[in-house]
Motif scaffolding. Structure first.
Motif, short mmCIF file in Angstrom:
data_model
loop_
_atom_site.label_atom_id
_atom_site.label_comp_id
_atom_site.label_asym_id
_atom_site.label_seq_id
_atom_site.Cartn_x
_atom_site.Cartn_y
_atom_site.Cartn_z
N LEU A 46 0.82 -1.21 0.00
CA LEU A 46 0.00 0.00 0.00
C LEU A 46 0.86 1.26 0.00
N LYS A 47 1.99 1.19 0.68
CA LYS A 47 2.89 2.35 0.68
C LYS A 47 3.43 2.59 -0.73
N TRP A 48 3.76 1.51 -1.43
CA TRP A 48 4.23 1.62 -2.80
C TRP A 48 3.13 2.21 -3.70
N LEU A 49 1.90 1.73 -3.52
CA LEU A 49 0.77 2.25 -4.31
C LEU A 49 0.60 3.75 -4.08
N ALA A 50 0.69 4.20 -2.85
CA ALA A 50 0.56 5.62 -2.55
C ALA A 50 1.71 6.42 -3.16
N ARG A 51 2.93 5.87 -3.08
CA ARG A 51 4.09 6.57 -3.63
C ARG A 51 4.00 6.72 -5.15
N VAL A 52 3.44 5.73 -5.81
CA VAL A 52 3.33 5.78 -7.27
C VAL A 52 2.13 6.62 -7.70
N SER A 53 1.05 6.56 -6.94
CA SER A 53 -0.18 7.27 -7.32
C SER A 53 -0.03 8.78 -7.30
N ALA A 54 0.78 9.31 -6.40
CA ALA A 54 0.90 10.77 -6.28
C ALA A 54 1.50 11.40 -7.53
N PRO A 55 2.69 10.99 -8.00
CA PRO A 55 3.20 11.61 -9.23
C PRO A 55 2.39 11.21 -10.46
N LEU A 56 1.79 10.03 -10.44
CA LEU A 56 0.94 9.62 -11.56
C LEU A 56 -0.25 10.57 -11.70
N ALA A 57 -0.78 11.01 -10.58
CA ALA A 57 -1.90 11.96 -10.61
C ALA A 57 -1.47 13.28 -11.25
N ALA A 58 -0.28 13.76 -10.91
CA ALA A 58 0.20 15.01 -11.49
C ALA A 58 0.36 14.88 -13.00
N ILE A 59 0.90 13.76 -13.45
CA ILE A 59 1.09 13.55 -14.88
C ILE A 59 -0.25 13.41 -15.59
N ALA A 60 -1.16 12.64 -15.00
CA ALA A 60 -2.44 12.37 -15.66
C ALA A 60 -3.30 13.63 -15.75
N ARG A 75 -10.70 13.81 -21.67
CA ARG A 75 -11.29 14.15 -20.38
C ARG A 75 -11.20 13.00 -19.39
N TRP A 76 -11.21 11.77 -19.86
CA TRP A 76 -11.10 10.61 -18.97
C TRP A 76 -9.80 10.64 -18.20
N LEU A 77 -8.75 11.21 -18.79
CA LEU A 77 -7.46 11.27 -18.11
C LEU A 77 -7.52 12.18 -16.88
N LEU A 78 -8.35 13.20 -16.94
CA LEU A 78 -8.55 14.08 -15.78
C LEU A 78 -9.17 13.30 -14.62
N TYR A 79 -10.17 12.50 -14.93
CA TYR A 79 -10.83 11.71 -13.88
C TYR A 79 -9.89 10.65 -13.31
N PHE A 80 -9.09 10.04 -14.16
CA PHE A 80 -8.12 9.05 -13.69
C PHE A 80 -7.10 9.71 -12.77
N GLY A 81 -6.63 10.89 -13.13
CA GLY A 81 -5.67 11.60 -12.29
C GLY A 81 -6.27 12.00 -10.95
N ALA A 82 -7.52 12.44 -10.97
CA ALA A 82 -8.18 12.81 -9.71
C ALA A 82 -8.35 11.58 -8.82
N ALA A 83 -8.69 10.45 -9.40
CA ALA A 83 -8.83 9.22 -8.62
C ALA A 83 -7.47 8.79 -8.05
N SER A 84 -6.41 8.94 -8.83
CA SER A 84 -5.07 8.61 -8.34
C SER A 84 -4.68 9.49 -7.17
N LEU A 85 -5.04 10.77 -7.25
CA LEU A 85 -4.72 11.67 -6.14
C LEU A 85 -5.50 11.29 -4.89
N VAL A 86 -6.74 10.92 -5.04
CA VAL A 86 -7.55 10.50 -3.89
C VAL A 86 -6.94 9.26 -3.24
N VAL A 87 -6.47 8.32 -4.05
CA VAL A 87 -5.83 7.12 -3.51
C VAL A 87 -4.58 7.49 -2.73
N ALA A 88 -3.74 8.34 -3.30
CA ALA A 88 -2.47 8.71 -2.65
C ALA A 88 -2.71 9.46 -1.35
#
Length: 104
Positions: A46-60, A75-88
């Motif tokens: 889970l720590k790895w998932l959070a570490r990867v999700s944060a920069p992935l959200a910025a890129i997405a 537009r789907w990429l915006l929603y994916f990035g927002a979901a990644s940020l919520v996870v992180a």
């Protein structure tokens, strides 16, 4: 069409500005989250998932704004990035609130 011949309308300029602004702010947030996750009490996966999700959200999210300037289907990429940020942020928050198992 030569590289200098690109003309953008007002919506495209606004999306480009939003893409740059979100990229800068969310990259800083992802760097802060990396430091906070050092103190988080989470399983390694889970720590790895959070570490990867944060920069992935910025890129997405920034990529979604840049892509939406030309193709609204991005537009789907915006929603994916927002979901990644919520996870992180969610995992970091839970990990910071939890007590270590040896403290109980």
């Amino acid at each position: 069409m030569a590289p200098g011949d690109l003309t953008l309308d007002q919506t495209q300029w606004a999306l480009f500005r939003a893409g740059h602004a979100h990229a800068g702010v969310w990259v800083l947030l992802s760097l802060v989250l990396q430091v906070l996750l050092d103190s988080a009490t989470l399983p390694p996966g889970l720590k790895w998932l959070a570490r990867v999700s944060a920069p992935l959200a910025a890129i997405a999210v920034s990529g979604g704004f840049f892509g939406a300037a030309f193709f609204p289907a991005f537009r789907w990429l915006l929603y994916f990035g927002a979901a990644s940020l919520v996870v992180a942020v969610g995992l970091a928050g839970v990990g910071l609130v939890r007590q270590p198992s040896n403290a109980r």
